[in-house]
Design a protein around this motif. Structure first.
Motif, PDB file in Angstrom:
ATOM      1  N   GLN A 176      17.583  31.794  58.857  1.00  0.00           N
ATOM      2  CA  GLN A 176      18.944  30.846  58.765  1.00  0.00           C
ATOM      3  C   GLN A 176      18.759  30.141  57.387  1.00  0.00           C
ATOM      4  O   GLN A 176      17.780  30.305  56.656  1.00  0.00           O
ATOM      5  CB  GLN A 176      18.352  29.864  59.763  1.00  0.00           C
ATOM      6  N   SER A 177      19.999  29.453  57.255  1.00  0.00           N
ATOM      7  CA  SER A 177      19.961  28.801  55.842  1.00  0.00           C
ATOM      8  C   SER A 177      19.207  27.457  55.729  1.00  0.00           C
ATOM      9  O   SER A 177      18.598  26.962  56.847  1.00  0.00           O
ATOM     10  CB  SER A 177      21.553  28.293  55.756  1.00  0.00           C
ATOM     11  N   ILE A 178      18.801  27.200  54.508  1.00  0.00           N
ATOM     12  CA  ILE A 178      18.072  26.269  54.126  1.00  0.00           C
ATOM     13  C   ILE A 178      18.450  25.047  54.006  1.00  0.00           C
ATOM     14  O   ILE A 178      19.553  24.863  52.991  1.00  0.00           O
ATOM     15  CB  ILE A 178      16.786  26.505  52.947  1.00  0.00           C
ATOM     16  N   LYS A 179      18.336  23.940  54.664  1.00  0.00           N
ATOM     17  CA  LYS A 179      18.736  22.396  53.885  1.00  0.00           C
ATOM     18  C   LYS A 179      18.302  22.166  52.685  1.00  0.00           C
ATOM     19  O   LYS A 179      17.055  22.683  52.465  1.00  0.00           O
ATOM     20  CB  LYS A 179      18.465  21.434  55.204  1.00  0.00           C
ATOM     21  N   GLY A 180      18.746  21.086  51.992  1.00  0.00           N
ATOM     22  CA  GLY A 180      18.350  20.633  50.570  1.00  0.00           C
ATOM     23  C   GLY A 180      17.421  19.439  51.282  1.00  0.00           C
ATOM     24  O   GLY A 180      17.651  18.492  51.803  1.00  0.00           O
ATOM     25  N   TYR A 181      16.090  19.709  50.354  1.00  0.00           N
ATOM     26  CA  TYR A 181      15.190  18.562  50.555  1.00  0.00           C
ATOM     27  C   TYR A 181      14.898  18.072  49.089  1.00  0.00           C
ATOM     28  O   TYR A 181      14.001  17.089  49.135  1.00  0.00           O
ATOM     29  CB  TYR A 181      13.798  19.237  51.056  1.00  0.00           C
ATOM     30  N   ASN A 185       9.499  24.386  42.027  1.00  0.00           N
ATOM     31  CA  ASN A 185       9.584  25.461  43.066  1.00  0.00           C
ATOM     32  C   ASN A 185      10.400  25.157  44.068  1.00  0.00           C
ATOM     33  O   ASN A 185      10.954  26.112  44.767  1.00  0.00           O
ATOM     34  CB  ASN A 185       8.083  25.526  43.642  1.00  0.00           C
ATOM     35  N   LEU A 186      10.567  24.052  44.575  1.00  0.00           N
ATOM     36  CA  LEU A 186      11.484  23.606  45.677  1.00  0.00           C
ATOM     37  C   LEU A 186      12.772  24.082  45.342  1.00  0.00           C
ATOM     38  O   LEU A 186      13.768  24.526  45.965  1.00  0.00           O
ATOM     39  CB  LEU A 186      11.310  22.110  46.059  1.00  0.00           C
ATOM     40  N   ARG A 187      13.170  23.378  44.073  1.00  0.00           N
ATOM     41  CA  ARG A 187      14.593  23.784  43.569  1.00  0.00           C
ATOM     42  C   ARG A 187      14.807  25.442  43.561  1.00  0.00           C
ATOM     43  O   ARG A 187      15.872  25.900  43.988  1.00  0.00           O
ATOM     44  CB  ARG A 187      14.741  23.307  41.996  1.00  0.00           C
ATOM     45  N   GLN A 188      13.794  25.897  43.050  1.00  0.00           N
ATOM     46  CA  GLN A 188      13.997  27.598  42.900  1.00  0.00           C
ATOM     47  C   GLN A 188      14.134  28.115  44.357  1.00  0.00           C
ATOM     48  O   GLN A 188      15.150  29.043  44.668  1.00  0.00           O
ATOM     49  CB  GLN A 188      12.894  28.154  42.155  1.00  0.00           C
ATOM     50  N   PHE A 189      13.471  27.601  45.355  1.00  0.00           N
ATOM     51  CA  PHE A 189      13.417  28.046  46.949  1.00  0.00           C
ATOM     52  C   PHE A 189      14.780  27.822  47.338  1.00  0.00           C
ATOM     53  O   PHE A 189      15.428  28.504  48.049  1.00  0.00           O
ATOM     54  CB  PHE A 189      12.411  27.401  47.490  1.00  0.00           C
ATOM     55  N   GLU A 248      15.131  36.861  47.916  1.00  0.00           N
ATOM     56  CA  GLU A 248      14.061  35.762  47.233  1.00  0.00           C
ATOM     57  C   GLU A 248      13.528  35.031  47.946  1.00  0.00           C
ATOM     58  O   GLU A 248      12.298  34.423  47.638  1.00  0.00           O
ATOM     59  CB  GLU A 248      14.524  35.379  45.919  1.00  0.00           C
ATOM     60  N   LEU A 249      14.263  34.594  49.101  1.00  0.00           N
ATOM     61  CA  LEU A 249      13.613  33.492  50.188  1.00  0.00           C
ATOM     62  C   LEU A 249      12.129  33.639  50.667  1.00  0.00           C
ATOM     63  O   LEU A 249      11.764  32.448  50.376  1.00  0.00           O
ATOM     64  CB  LEU A 249      14.617  33.416  51.232  1.00  0.00           C
ATOM     65  N   VAL A 301       5.636  30.893  47.362  1.00  0.00           N
ATOM     66  CA  VAL A 301       5.298  30.096  45.956  1.00  0.00           C
ATOM     67  C   VAL A 301       5.413  28.755  46.211  1.00  0.00           C
ATOM     68  O   VAL A 301       4.407  27.936  45.739  1.00  0.00           O
ATOM     69  CB  VAL A 301       6.432  30.433  45.094  1.00  0.00           C
ATOM     70  N   LEU A 302       6.355  28.124  47.199  1.00  0.00           N
ATOM     71  CA  LEU A 302       6.415  26.784  47.583  1.00  0.00           C
ATOM     72  C   LEU A 302       4.961  26.241  48.219  1.00  0.00           C
ATOM     73  O   LEU A 302       4.298  25.317  47.931  1.00  0.00           O
ATOM     74  CB  LEU A 302       7.505  26.626  48.298  1.00  0.00           C
TER      75      LEU A 302
END
Length: 141
Positions: A60-65, A97-101, A108-109, A115-116
């Protein structure tokens, strides 16, 4: 006389082991850092990571944190001595790492999620190792 003593002792023992006292001591052990802003933020981050893990597993899509967790660098800890330069560096690394994720492609997810989680483990191995067991529950293979 002996029976009266035993009955009184049992009554005192019963009251001293009431559920309310037990719950308070259980909460203190579960959350030893109580309500320091950094401790509260870390608990929220863990809950969000559980949601993120499910999203990654289910594709599923990831929300922004990221905006939510920038406070990591400024939130007041229980013990001010943990806010060292190394803590700041690890915190900035986590946010990177959160931004990259969050910007990961579907391919890459999973790798960026790992990594996160590893960045959480790296920091907690140096600061506040108590949550490591719970953080390990976030791992995906």
């Amino acid at each position: 006389m002996h029976k009266v003593f035993v009955v009184c002792f049992m009554a005192v023992l019963g009251f001293s082991c009431s559920g309310k006292t037990e719950n308070k001591s259980h909460e203190a052990v579960r959350y030893p850092n109580q309500d320091a802003p950094l401790a509260l933020l870390m608990r929220e981050m863990f809950l969000d990571m559980e949601e993120i893990k499910i999203s990654v597993e289910e594709g599923q899509s990831i929300k922004g944190y990221l905006e939510k967790y920038k406070e990591l660098l400024t939130a007041k800890p229980t013990d001010q001595s943990v806010k060292t330069e190394a803590f700041q560096t690890m915190g900035m690394g986590y946010l990177a790492n959160l931004r990259q994720f969050e910007n990961s492609s579907d391919q890459e997810l999973l790798e960026n999620y790992k990594v996160l989680v590893n960045s959480c483990l790296a920091c907690h191995s140096n600061y506040c190792p108590g949550p490591i067991k719970r953080i390990n529950l976030l791992k995906l293979e």
